[in-house]
Design a protein around this motif. Structure first.
Motif, mmCIF file in Angstrom:
data_model
loop_
_atom_site.group_PDB
_atom_site.id
_atom_site.type_symbol
_atom_site.label_atom_id
_atom_site.label_comp_id
_atom_site.label_asym_id
_atom_site.label_seq_id
_atom_site.Cartn_x
_atom_site.Cartn_y
_atom_site.Cartn_z
ATOM 1 N N ALA A 80 0.844 -1.198 0.000
ATOM 2 C CA ALA A 80 0.000 0.000 0.000
ATOM 3 C C ALA A 80 0.873 1.240 0.000
ATOM 4 N N ALA A 81 0.331 2.302 -0.544
ATOM 5 C CA ALA A 81 1.016 3.593 -0.456
ATOM 6 C C ALA A 81 1.004 4.042 0.996
ATOM 7 N N GLY A 82 1.824 4.999 1.329
ATOM 8 C CA GLY A 82 1.831 5.515 2.687
ATOM 9 C C GLY A 82 2.878 4.841 3.546
ATOM 10 N N ASP A 124 5.026 11.116 10.779
ATOM 11 C CA ASP A 124 5.053 11.715 9.442
ATOM 12 C C ASP A 124 3.922 12.733 9.308
ATOM 13 N N THR A 125 4.289 13.984 9.063
ATOM 14 C CA THR A 125 3.283 15.059 8.986
ATOM 15 C C THR A 125 2.466 15.010 7.703
ATOM 16 N N ASN A 126 2.902 14.244 6.714
ATOM 17 C CA ASN A 126 2.144 14.114 5.469
ATOM 18 C C ASN A 126 0.961 13.156 5.597
ATOM 19 N N ARG A 156 -1.847 9.392 3.164
ATOM 20 C CA ARG A 156 -2.076 10.810 2.950
ATOM 21 C C ARG A 156 -3.556 11.045 2.684
ATOM 22 N N ASP A 157 -3.923 12.294 2.546
ATOM 23 C CA ASP A 157 -5.298 12.657 2.223
ATOM 24 C C ASP A 157 -5.686 12.027 0.874
ATOM 25 N N LYS A 158 -6.956 11.707 0.711
ATOM 26 C CA LYS A 158 -7.430 11.069 -0.529
ATOM 27 C C LYS A 158 -7.113 11.901 -1.771
#
Length: 161
Positions: A80-82, A124-126, A156-158
């Motif tokens: 997965a990403a992130g 992680d702030t992202n 991260r945000d969608k």
């Protein structure tokens, strides 16, 4: 013939479910909240619960079944990403769980905080969304003691994807 079939089915069912492991959503939520307390204490925005996560639970179950089958080492999914962080914590002896839910959650976050790569992921702030899967079981790697295995995935945000 029906009695023999019943006995065979009962035997197969007993074998199939003889391993003791389960997903613990109460610990999941406690760890999720503890991660957010940690982030907030550092002035980092908290992450929102990600109800769309479809990878943490099956990956945690894969890791549990591998442990029960062969003591395989734990590794990240990379599916997965992130950011993904994993914790493996002894939470009891061979007979019972000896830690409270709050102790398990706090210890999980302390472990991550003391590991540079896990700390970086947790802070992680992202990352704006998170999901945590926790399984409890008697681990072969821990000589049959109760453990909690946590797979926490941040995204991260969608809009980013």
């Amino acid at each position: 013939m029906k009695k023999i079939l019943f006995v065979i089915l009962l035997f197969i069912t007993t074998i199939s479910f003889s391993q003791e492991y389960y997903r613990d959503t109460i610990i999941e939520r406690a760890v999720f909240n503890e991660v957010n307390r940690h982030r907030d204490s550092l002035g980092i925005h908290i992450v929102e619960f990600n109800p769309d996560n479809i990878r943490a639970v099956p990956w945690a179950e894969v890791l549990v079944t591998r442990d029960l089958d062969s003591k395989t080492i734990i590794h990240h999914c990379g599916c997965a990403a992130g950011v993904e962080i994993i914790a493996f914590i002894v939470i009891g002896d061979k007979d019972k769980i000896t830690m409270s839910v709050d102790e398990i959650a706090k210890r999980t976050v302390v472990l991550w905080d003391n590991s540079p790569s896990h700390k970086e992921g947790m802070e992680d702030t992202n990352m704006t969304r998170g999901f945590n899967a926790v399984y409890v079981f008697k681990s072969k790697r821990a000589d049959g003691k109760y453990v909690a295995l946590s797979v926490y995935q941040f995204l991260r945000d969608k809009k980013y994807y």
